[in-house]
Design an enzyme around this catalytic site. Structure first.
Site, PDB file in Angstrom:
ATOM      1  N   HIS A 282       1.346  -0.919   0.471  1.00  0.00           N
ATOM      2  CA  HIS A 282       0.148  -0.286  -0.076  1.00  0.00           C
ATOM      3  C   HIS A 282       0.526   1.107  -0.190  1.00  0.00           C
ATOM      4  CE1 HIS A 282       0.707   0.733   4.335  1.00  0.00           C
ATOM      5  NE2 HIS A 282       0.177   0.067   4.411  1.00  0.00           N
ATOM      6  N   HIS A 325       6.727   2.798  11.435  1.00  0.00           N
ATOM      7  CA  HIS A 325       7.798   3.520  10.490  1.00  0.00           C
ATOM      8  C   HIS A 325       8.133   4.478  12.067  1.00  0.00           C
ATOM      9  CE1 HIS A 325       3.764   5.276  11.458  1.00  0.00           C
ATOM     10  NE2 HIS A 325       3.739   6.388  11.164  1.00  0.00           N
ATOM     11  N   GLU A 331       3.480  13.520  14.252  1.00  0.00           N
ATOM     12  CA  GLU A 331       1.333  13.296  13.932  1.00  0.00           C
ATOM     13  C   GLU A 331       0.857  13.067  14.848  1.00  0.00           C
ATOM     14  OE1 GLU A 331       1.914   9.042  12.530  1.00  0.00           O
ATOM     15  OE2 GLU A 331       3.597   9.371  10.818  1.00  0.00           O
ATOM     16  N   HIS A 356       2.599  11.168  18.158  1.00  0.00           N
ATOM     17  CA  HIS A 356       3.783  10.217  17.703  1.00  0.00           C
ATOM     18  C   HIS A 356       4.948  11.757  16.922  1.00  0.00           C
ATOM     19  CE1 HIS A 356       0.898   6.913  17.301  1.00  0.00           C
ATOM     20  NE2 HIS A 356       1.206   6.483  18.208  1.00  0.00           N
ATOM     21  N   HIS A 362       6.203   4.009  15.623  1.00  0.00           N
ATOM     22  CA  HIS A 362       5.004   3.688  16.378  1.00  0.00           C
ATOM     23  C   HIS A 362       4.744   2.769  14.879  1.00  0.00           C
ATOM     24  CE1 HIS A 362       5.307   7.770  13.565  1.00  0.00           C
ATOM     25  NE2 HIS A 362       4.360   7.233  13.229  1.00  0.00           N
TER      26      HIS A 362
END
Length: 426
Positions: A282, A325, A331, A356, A362
């Site tokens: 994805h 990642h 974020e 994060h 995370h």
């Protein structure tokens, strides 16, 4: 309610026929004795494609007011100073609804942010309100406001018209514009991104081509609406990080006609045209960007507004939730309704939030990872969910309320405990 469509179009609207002049922005004698006022949210000399301004024709000039004094109300807006900021991953329970009558202004509470009105960046606030604003208006002179209702619809009256904004929609309010917020489905709760940087715009589509993601025609701008009312009306202004107040003797929403492209708008997030892979792996979450505030570093945003709406997952041989990642962007995530596919089974609740910060690892929790790793990969629709992110290139500093206000979950790290060690061949 009537709307005009098309993001950043040049609109023209009049509530009284003949109020909008033709051919001249500031005629010597505007119709009906109206006053011409230019409302600019970019510099006069900004490039034409980026220049945002509107001409307002109002019953009284906005210069007519007494001195502003510091606001004495129970505001929980704050400018984080970095003293409460940690590299830890953070998650909060939903903001409780007040037990007393609290309007949108007093219901705002700051969770974090970076930068400030003079240097760019963002402020991140949540709100919980149980009452409509009385005879008052709110003017944010520090930043543009992106409002994301989570519970309870808002009726937002602006100087250029009125917008109904239920959950599942967003409202975008230009910097410096006065607003009045009514609760049409009390109580109400949601999120606000205060953008100190370049105004939000639609992201470039690149290889996607001409169509997809958020389309300009789906952004709705209100038509002219005005209120001719006498009486004491409070103006609460956010200026340089603090709230100030003054009182005028009439409604500030007396703009009878306007034209230009600096205007409020609303957008139904269900109209977002989601893109994804039809083969394997994805794509990056940037494929879900609704709006972006660019920075001076090309391709690295001051702020991106990203959503995770209902969508089909069809890729084969693919770990479908967001992968583990660490990245340069910080974020801040919220949830409007449903469950987020990387954090199923509770903890991340509608009205709650997580943070994060940059370069701190995370990704999905243990249960979601195991479920996704063992899934029979047939076409699957992620449904009944709407999560979003305010994503910034700088560290998001947290406030004292965020860290010590009683909503921070102390056990968030536990969701990543218990991953089995990889088994290498002997």
């Amino acid at each position: 309610m009537r709307y005009q469509t098309g993001f950043l179009n040049h609109f023209a609207s009049e509530a009284v026929e003949g109020a909008l002049p033709e051919g001249r922005n500031s005629p010597q004698k505007p119709a009906f004795g109206l006053y011409a006022e230019q409302f600019s949210t970019t510099a006069f000399t900004a490039p034409r494609a980026e220049n945002r301004r509107s001409w307002l024709y109002r019953m009284r000039p906005t210069t007519e007011h007494a001195r502003f004094e510091l606001y004495s109300g129970a505001s929980r807006l704050a400018a984080p100073d970095g003293s409460h900021t940690t590299p830890n991953r953070l998650r909060w329970d939903p903001l409780p609804l007040p037990e007393r009558q609290v309007d949108f202004v007093d219901g705002l509470v700051t969770y974090g942010g970076n930068g400030g009105p003079s240097e760019g960046g963002i402020g991140i606030h949540l709100y919980a309100a149980t009452a409509s604003m009385d005879a008052r208006a709110f003017q944010n002179s520090d930043g543009e406001m992106l409002i994301v209702p989570q519970q309870g619809a808002l009726l937002i009256t602006t100087e250029l018209g009125r917008m109904d904004v239920p959950p599942g929609h967003i409202a975008l309010i230009p910097k410096g514009m006065r607003v009045h917020v009514d609760l049409t489905d009390s109580p109400s709760r949601g999120y606000v991104c205060e953008n100190f940087g370049a105004p939000f715009r639609l992201p470039d589509l690149g290889p996607i081509g001409a169509n997809g993601l958020a389309n300009p025609r789906d952004f709705e701008t209100p038509v002219a609406w005005f209120e001719d009312a006498k009486g004491a009306f409070e103006i609460v202004q956010k200026f340089n990080g603090r709230l100030w107040t003054t009182t005028i003797d009439h409604s500030p929403f007396d703009v009878v006609a306007w034209h230009g492209n600096s205007a409020p708008s609303r957008y139904d997030l269900a109209r977002f045209n989601t893109f994804g892979t039809v083969s394997f792996d994805h794509p990056d979450p940037s494929i879900f960007t609704v709006l972006t505030s660019p920075s001076d570093t090309h391709g690295t945003a001051n702020c991106d507004f990203v959503i995770f709406p209902p969508r089909w997952m069809v890729a084969e041989d693919t770990f479908r939730p967001p992968w583990f990642h660490r990245n340069v962007m910080s974020e801040f995530m919220g949830l409007v309704h449903g469950e987020y596919d990387a954090k199923e089974g509770g903890g991340f609740a509608p009205g709650g939030a997580s943070l994060h910060n940059q370069f701190n690892g995370h990704g999905p929790d243990v249960e979601s990872t195991h479920k996704a790793s063992e899934a029979d990969l047939k076409p699957h629709k992620i449904d009944n969910t709407l999560a979003f992110m305010f994503e910034s290139r700088a560290i998001i500093q947290t406030t004292d309320f965020a860290m010590n206000g009683g909503l921070l979950q102390s056990d968030y790290d536990a969701c990543w405990s218990g991953f089995p060690k990889a088994r290498l061949p002997e």
